[in-house]
Motif scaffolding. Sequence first.
Motif, PDB file in Angstrom:
ATOM      1  N   LYS A 153       9.794   4.408  -0.125  1.00  0.00           N
ATOM      2  CA  LYS A 153       8.733   5.008  -1.116  1.00  0.00           C
ATOM      3  C   LYS A 153       9.486   5.964  -2.182  1.00  0.00           C
ATOM      4  CE  LYS A 153       4.350   7.434  -1.243  1.00  0.00           C
ATOM      5  NZ  LYS A 153       4.035   6.646  -2.146  1.00  0.00           N
ATOM      6  N   PRO A 154      10.402   6.697  -1.619  1.00  0.00           N
ATOM      7  CA  PRO A 154      10.678   7.779  -2.515  1.00  0.00           C
ATOM      8  C   PRO A 154      11.433   7.256  -3.790  1.00  0.00           C
ATOM      9  CG  PRO A 154      11.328   8.406  -0.262  1.00  0.00           C
ATOM     10  CD  PRO A 154      10.972   7.058  -0.132  1.00  0.00           C
ATOM     11  N   GLY A 155      12.188   6.115  -3.774  1.00  0.00           N
ATOM     12  CA  GLY A 155      12.956   5.697  -4.851  1.00  0.00           C
ATOM     13  C   GLY A 155      12.180   4.439  -5.534  1.00  0.00           C
ATOM     14  N   THR A 156      10.871   4.420  -5.010  1.00  0.00           N
ATOM     15  CA  THR A 156       9.913   2.991  -5.789  1.00  0.00           C
ATOM     16  C   THR A 156       9.441   3.643  -7.235  1.00  0.00           C
ATOM     17  OG1 THR A 156       9.340   2.444  -3.723  1.00  0.00           O
ATOM     18  CG2 THR A 156       8.240   1.810  -5.752  1.00  0.00           C
ATOM     19  N   PRO A 157       9.828   3.011  -8.220  1.00  0.00           N
ATOM     20  CA  PRO A 157       9.438   3.081  -9.588  1.00  0.00           C
ATOM     21  C   PRO A 157       7.645   3.035  -9.609  1.00  0.00           C
ATOM     22  CG  PRO A 157      10.508   0.923  -9.664  1.00  0.00           C
ATOM     23  CD  PRO A 157      10.834   1.781  -8.395  1.00  0.00           C
ATOM     24  N   PRO A 158       7.247   3.921 -10.115  1.00  0.00           N
ATOM     25  CA  PRO A 158       5.644   3.881 -10.284  1.00  0.00           C
ATOM     26  C   PRO A 158       5.255   2.682 -11.069  1.00  0.00           C
ATOM     27  CG  PRO A 158       6.498   5.610 -11.745  1.00  0.00           C
ATOM     28  CD  PRO A 158       7.659   5.210 -10.974  1.00  0.00           C
ATOM     29  N   PRO A 159       4.198   2.284 -10.667  1.00  0.00           N
ATOM     30  CA  PRO A 159       3.511   1.076 -11.614  1.00  0.00           C
ATOM     31  C   PRO A 159       2.784   1.729 -12.928  1.00  0.00           C
ATOM     32  CG  PRO A 159       1.928   1.735  -9.778  1.00  0.00           C
ATOM     33  CD  PRO A 159       3.415   2.464  -9.661  1.00  0.00           C
ATOM     34  N   PRO A 160       2.452   1.037 -13.866  1.00  0.00           N
ATOM     35  CA  PRO A 160       1.543   1.503 -14.910  1.00  0.00           C
ATOM     36  C   PRO A 160       0.068   2.373 -14.439  1.00  0.00           C
ATOM     37  CG  PRO A 160       2.190  -0.887 -15.091  1.00  0.00           C
ATOM     38  CD  PRO A 160       2.502  -0.804 -13.770  1.00  0.00           C
ATOM     39  N   GLU A 161       0.015   3.432 -14.991  1.00  0.00           N
ATOM     40  CA  GLU A 161      -0.930   4.240 -14.657  1.00  0.00           C
ATOM     41  C   GLU A 161      -2.162   3.703 -14.610  1.00  0.00           C
ATOM     42  OE1 GLU A 161      -1.209   7.213 -13.694  1.00  0.00           O
ATOM     43  OE2 GLU A 161       0.927   7.274 -13.514  1.00  0.00           O
ATOM     44  N   LEU A 196       0.920  -1.138  -0.130  1.00  0.00           N
ATOM     45  CA  LEU A 196       0.068  -0.005   0.044  1.00  0.00           C
ATOM     46  C   LEU A 196       0.949   1.230   0.070  1.00  0.00           C
ATOM     47  CD1 LEU A 196      -2.869   1.058   0.279  1.00  0.00           C
ATOM     48  CD2 LEU A 196      -2.707   1.052   2.578  1.00  0.00           C
ATOM     49  N   VAL A 197       1.846   1.416   0.773  1.00  0.00           N
ATOM     50  CA  VAL A 197       2.668   2.276   0.925  1.00  0.00           C
ATOM     51  C   VAL A 197       3.483   2.570  -0.490  1.00  0.00           C
ATOM     52  CG1 VAL A 197       5.027   3.198   2.077  1.00  0.00           C
ATOM     53  CG2 VAL A 197       3.042   2.229   3.416  1.00  0.00           C
ATOM     54  N   LEU A 198       4.296   1.494  -1.047  1.00  0.00           N
ATOM     55  CA  LEU A 198       4.821   1.615  -2.292  1.00  0.00           C
ATOM     56  C   LEU A 198       4.274   1.678  -3.529  1.00  0.00           C
ATOM     57  CD1 LEU A 198       7.417  -1.184  -1.161  1.00  0.00           C
ATOM     58  CD2 LEU A 198       7.713   1.225  -1.063  1.00  0.00           C
ATOM     59  N   TYR A 199       3.177   1.126  -3.590  1.00  0.00           N
ATOM     60  CA  TYR A 199       2.461   1.023  -4.741  1.00  0.00           C
ATOM     61  C   TYR A 199       0.665   1.264  -4.778  1.00  0.00           C
ATOM     62  CZ  TYR A 199       6.614  -1.743  -6.046  1.00  0.00           C
ATOM     63  OH  TYR A 199       7.866  -1.934  -6.213  1.00  0.00           O
ATOM     64  N   PRO A 200       0.526   2.461  -4.208  1.00  0.00           N
ATOM     65  CA  PRO A 200      -1.034   2.722  -3.774  1.00  0.00           C
ATOM     66  C   PRO A 200      -1.795   2.745  -4.977  1.00  0.00           C
ATOM     67  CG  PRO A 200       0.395   4.780  -3.398  1.00  0.00           C
ATOM     68  CD  PRO A 200       1.448   3.546  -3.686  1.00  0.00           C
TER      69      PRO A 200
END
Length: 274
Positions: free
Chosen positions: A252-260, A182-186
Motif C-alpha cells: 500500500k505505501p508505494g501504490t500510486p493513487p488512482p485519479p481523484e 480495496l487496500v491498494l485503491y480504496p
Amino acid sequence: MVIPVHDVNPARRTPWVTYALLAANFVVFVFFTPGVVGSLTGSGSSLAELCDLQAFLDRYAAVPQELVHHRMPRLVPTGETGVGPQGPGCVAGPPAYDKSPELSVFTAMFLHGGWLHLLGNMLFLWIFGNNVEDRMGHVRYLLFYLVCGYAAAYGFALTNPDATTPLIGASGAIAGVLGAYLVLYPRARVWVLVPFLIFLPLRLPAWTVLGLWFVLQAVYSSGGGVSSAGAVAYAAHVVGFVVGMLLAWPLKPGTPPPPEPGGILFGRQARRDW
C-alpha cells in the motif's frame, strides 16, 4: 447488490495473467465440463449427463471432508445411471482413481456450476484483476491468486469439516483480488449499475462497492438474509477477501493513487465520462 461494469483506474502494463485466467476458466467450462453442450443448445440435461457431471465434479472439485481428513470416501459417483428402489438415479461405487485433495483445490478454481456462476466471477476478475496485477507484477500476482484460492478453500473446509458437497469456482481467489484492490485503491472510482426500477448508472468509490460486497458475504456466511447458507460458500469468500487484504497491505505505501474521485454522480452527468 450493485453490478460493477468498469473502474476508472488505468493500468501501466498489460494484465497477461488476468487474461490467461479468464481464458482458462472459459476453456475449462466450455470444453471440459460435462453438460455444457446441452445448455448451449437448449436441449436440457438428461439423467446420464447429470450423473456424468456429478462424477466429474466429485473427482476434480475440492471436497471439504477430503481436505480436512485427507482421505477419499468409500463410495463416489461413477458417472453411470441405474435403477434402484426409489427409481432411476446415479450409481455410486468404490473410487477407480487416486485423488489428491491438495491438487483438487487447484482444479476446483477453474470449475463452475453454470453460466451465471462463471460470468459473475469473470466480471469481477476482469474489472479488478488488472490493477492488482499491475501493482504486484505478473508472477507475484499469479502466486497471490493461488494462495488466496487455497486459503479460501481450506478456510471453508475447516469451518465445515464434514461437508461432502464439492467446492467449485474461482470465487475464493477472486475475493482475494477484491480484498487487495480495496487496500491498494480504496478511492478508485467504479461505475456500477444499481437496480432501482431501472438499472441506474452510478460512479462510486471502490471502498463503497467492495466494502458492501464484503459485508454481504459476511452476513450470508452466518446464515443471515438467506434461506440456506450452504448453497454458496460465502465463508470461502470472506476468508479469501481477508487474506487478499493482508497480503496486499505491505504494498500500500508505494501504490500510486488512482485519479481523484469526483463524488457520486448519476443520470446525464454520470454518462458524460462513461
